[in-house]
Design a protein around this motif. Structure first.
Motif, PDB file in Angstrom:
ATOM      1  N   PHE A 155      -6.100   0.696  -4.707  1.00 29.63           N
ATOM      2  CA  PHE A 155      -5.546  -0.653  -4.550  1.00 29.63           C
ATOM      3  C   PHE A 155      -4.846  -0.821  -3.197  1.00 29.63           C
ATOM      4  O   PHE A 155      -4.090  -1.768  -2.994  1.00 29.63           O
TER       5      PHE A 155
ATOM      6  N   LEU B 102      -6.961  -0.929 -12.774  1.00 33.46           N
ATOM      7  CA  LEU B 102      -6.861   0.509 -13.039  1.00 33.46           C
ATOM      8  C   LEU B 102      -6.567   0.769 -14.517  1.00 33.46           C
ATOM      9  O   LEU B 102      -5.829   0.018 -15.167  1.00 33.46           O
TER      10      LEU B 102
ATOM     11  N   THR C 285      -6.160   7.501  -6.368  1.00 31.16           N
ATOM     12  CA  THR C 285      -5.672   6.349  -7.135  1.00 31.16           C
ATOM     13  C   THR C 285      -4.899   5.391  -6.237  1.00 31.16           C
ATOM     14  O   THR C 285      -5.052   4.168  -6.334  1.00 31.16           O
TER      15      THR C 285
ATOM     16  N   ALA D  95      -6.645  -5.282  -7.884  1.00 33.99           N
ATOM     17  CA  ALA D  95      -7.183  -3.919  -7.957  1.00 33.99           C
ATOM     18  C   ALA D  95      -6.287  -3.035  -8.809  1.00 33.99           C
ATOM     19  O   ALA D  95      -6.784  -2.195  -9.592  1.00 33.99           O
ATOM     20  N   TYR D  96      -4.976  -3.205  -8.687  1.00 35.82           N
ATOM     21  CA  TYR D  96      -4.070  -2.410  -9.524  1.00 35.82           C
ATOM     22  C   TYR D  96      -4.227  -2.787 -10.992  1.00 35.82           C
ATOM     23  O   TYR D  96      -4.243  -1.917 -11.871  1.00 35.82           O
ATOM     24  N   ASP D  97      -4.351  -4.088 -11.255  1.00 38.74           N
ATOM     25  CA  ASP D  97      -4.561  -4.532 -12.636  1.00 38.74           C
ATOM     26  C   ASP D  97      -5.817  -3.916 -13.234  1.00 38.74           C
ATOM     27  O   ASP D  97      -5.892  -3.696 -14.442  1.00 38.74           O
TER      28      ASP D  97
ATOM     29  N   ARG E 292      -2.633   4.724 -13.744  1.00 36.56           N
ATOM     30  CA  ARG E 292      -1.364   4.225 -13.217  1.00 36.56           C
ATOM     31  C   ARG E 292      -0.231   5.195 -13.553  1.00 36.56           C
ATOM     32  O   ARG E 292       0.602   5.522 -12.691  1.00 36.56           O
TER      33      ARG E 292
ATOM     34  N   SER F  67       0.829  -1.202   0.000  1.00 43.49           N
ATOM     35  CA  SER F  67       0.000   0.000   0.000  1.00 43.49           C
ATOM     36  C   SER F  67       0.865   1.256   0.000  1.00 43.49           C
ATOM     37  O   SER F  67       1.791   1.382   0.816  1.00 43.49           O
TER      38      SER F  67
ATOM     39  N   GLN G 171      -5.672  -9.335  -3.612  1.00 44.95           N
ATOM     40  CA  GLN G 171      -6.659  -8.285  -3.879  1.00 44.95           C
ATOM     41  C   GLN G 171      -5.979  -6.997  -4.327  1.00 44.95           C
ATOM     42  O   GLN G 171      -6.502  -6.286  -5.190  1.00 44.95           O
ATOM     43  N   ALA G 172      -4.821  -6.684  -3.736  1.00 48.40           N
ATOM     44  CA  ALA G 172      -4.114  -5.458  -4.115  1.00 48.40           C
ATOM     45  C   ALA G 172      -3.658  -5.522  -5.575  1.00 48.40           C
ATOM     46  O   ALA G 172      -3.837  -4.563  -6.335  1.00 48.40           O
TER      47      ALA G 172
END
Length: 447
Positions: free
Chosen positions: A189, A207, A185, A203-205, A212, A157, A199-200
């Motif tokens: 994630f 975006l 933003t 979540a980034y994928d 990004r 994070s 999950q992180a």
């Protein structure tokens, strides 16, 4: 026994089992951190005048590893004047822990849960260590500080480090406005704990690439602003606050780079970046402290490339520090025999935190140490007689938790402590109660 081979033979393979001579075995009478320290005199020659003494572990969250580090740290503080305990936990969050050990009013359960990352603080032996530091600092002429060396937010994070930088800018440059989308933003994630790794990344994928890129650019611009206005900001807030905020932000940039790399499937880049960054943090601490006890996984502290499954060999923090510090960097590794170790399977994330250790693999450093003495003991690798040096030189691997990895012990370490049996550390109920919901749920279902 003066020889390097035990007389008995393995009935299955009819091969002799290598052992170290009794002359090099330094038995540890106890692992109790509050016990007498007279069996630790071997440390004096191992550390010499080194400024950084790293104490490794084969896997996280073992009761005996916490005890050993506490005991060795106490010796180094009381007998050699070490003034800092720097641990594999988040740098930004560690400042909260440091305030507590120096006499702060925070609740200890919240410090353990929120002032440390990657579940490192959720265990009863960690509470014991922090309480010892706090008690020591009440009467000591020189207090012992606590530092996190790692990426914040459990390496996932951006929010802890980013928020630290934004809070600092609100004080140092109140007229400056940060684009709110930057934090929005990062929050998209952010996850509450190390249990939410998948999950992180998912979540980034999810975006948009433009978001990004905007995040990466925004972090770069913030870093440039802090660096470019260094003299103004230091004058307004003092050097300590400025330098801590800048270090937090630089580590946040590393997390962003690593998440981008992992989204592309580049796990090796993430390891390289992380270990270089934590080595930089150790040097940051050395500009403030004379001598440091450094606690991290063997795979980080070793002066040898990391050979982790599925990855090419990567430069470790230990290699960086050895290159920069030379003889000022010393490494004490640990090996394990039987017991429980951290579960590295997918079911760790659902609450199966530990698994049973298999017997050490023949030819490993763990097997050699386990065969050489029954109780806990240390070996100074820098002062081995020729026969014992040849025995260790023949070793080519060490076990880290559930897997073995290529290693040259004489190059990687200065000393080794063997723990014949390791067990799961007892969770600290107060720390668990102060933790995020996903942590409380996993510990309720742990097996």
């Amino acid at each position: 026994m003066l020889g390097t081979l035990i007389e008995g033979q393995d009935m299955a393979t009819n091969t002799e089992t290598p052992v170290l001579s009794s002359a090099v075995v330094r038995p540890l009478h106890t692992l109790d951190p509050g016990g007498p320290l007279d069996d630790l005199g071997w440390l004096d020659e191992v550390i010499g005048d080194a400024r950084v003494v790293a104490i490794g572990e084969s896997a996280h969250y073992n009761h005996e590893s916490y005890q050993l580090r506490h005991r060795l740290m106490r010796y180094l503080v009381e007998r050699h004047g070490f003034g800092a305990y720097a641990m594999e936990t988040g740098f930004t969050e560690g400042h909260r822990t440091d305030r507590w050990v120096r006499g702060g009013e925070d609740r200890i359960g919240e410090v353990l849960a929120q002032g440390m990352t990657s579940l490192m603080g959720l265990w009863a032996p960690m509470r014991t260590l922090l309480e010892w530091m706090r008690q020591h600092n009440r009467t000591a002429a020189r207090p012992v500080g606590f530092y996190g060396i790692d990426l914040s937010g459990s390496n996932l994070s951006l929010l802890p480090g980013l928020d630290a930088a934004l809070d600092y800018l609100a004080e140092a440059d109140p007229g400056f406005t940060v684009d709110p989308d930057l934090r929005k933003t990062a929050a998209a994630f952010a996850v509450p704990s190390a249990f939410s790794f998948a999950q992180a990344i998912a979540a980034y994928d999810g975006l948009e690439p433009a978001r990004r890129d905007a995040l990466t650019a925004g972090l770069s611009e913030l870093t440039a602003r802090l660096e470019g206005r260094c003299l103004d900001y230091r004058r307004r807030t003092g050097a300590a606050a400025y330098e801590r905020a800048l270090r937090s932000l630089r580590l946040t940039v590393t997390i962003d780079v690593n998440v981008r790399a992992m989204a592309r499937g580049e796990r090796e880049s993430a390891f390289y970046n992380r270990d270089a960054a934590i080595a930089d943090t150790v040097e940051w601490i050395l500009r403030r402290e004379d001598r440091i006890v450094l606690a991290a996984h063997n795979g980080h502290v070793q002066r040898w490339p990391a050979h982790f499954p599925g990855l090419s060999p990567a430069a470790t923090m230990g290699l960086h520090l050895a290159d920069r510090l030379g003889e000022d960097y010393r490494v004490i590794a640990t090996t394990n025999g039987s017991g429980q170790t951290l579960n590295t399977g997918a079911d760790f994330y659902t609450g199966t935190l530990f698994t049973e250790l298999e017997p050490p693999e023949p030819g490993s450093l763990d097997a050699l140490m386990a065969a050489s003495h029954e109780g806990p003991f240390a070996v100074d690798l820098r002062r081995l007689p020729p026969a014992d040096a040849a025995t260790v030189r023949a070793i080519s691997m060490q076990r880290y938790g559930t897997f073995s990895t290529e290693l040259n012990p004489l190059e990687a370490f200065d000393a080794v402590v063997h723990l014949p049996r390791v067990t799961a550390a007892e969770p600290d109920d107060d720390a668990i109660a102060c933790s995020p919901v996903d942590v409380r749920e996993r510990f309720q279902s742990r097996s």
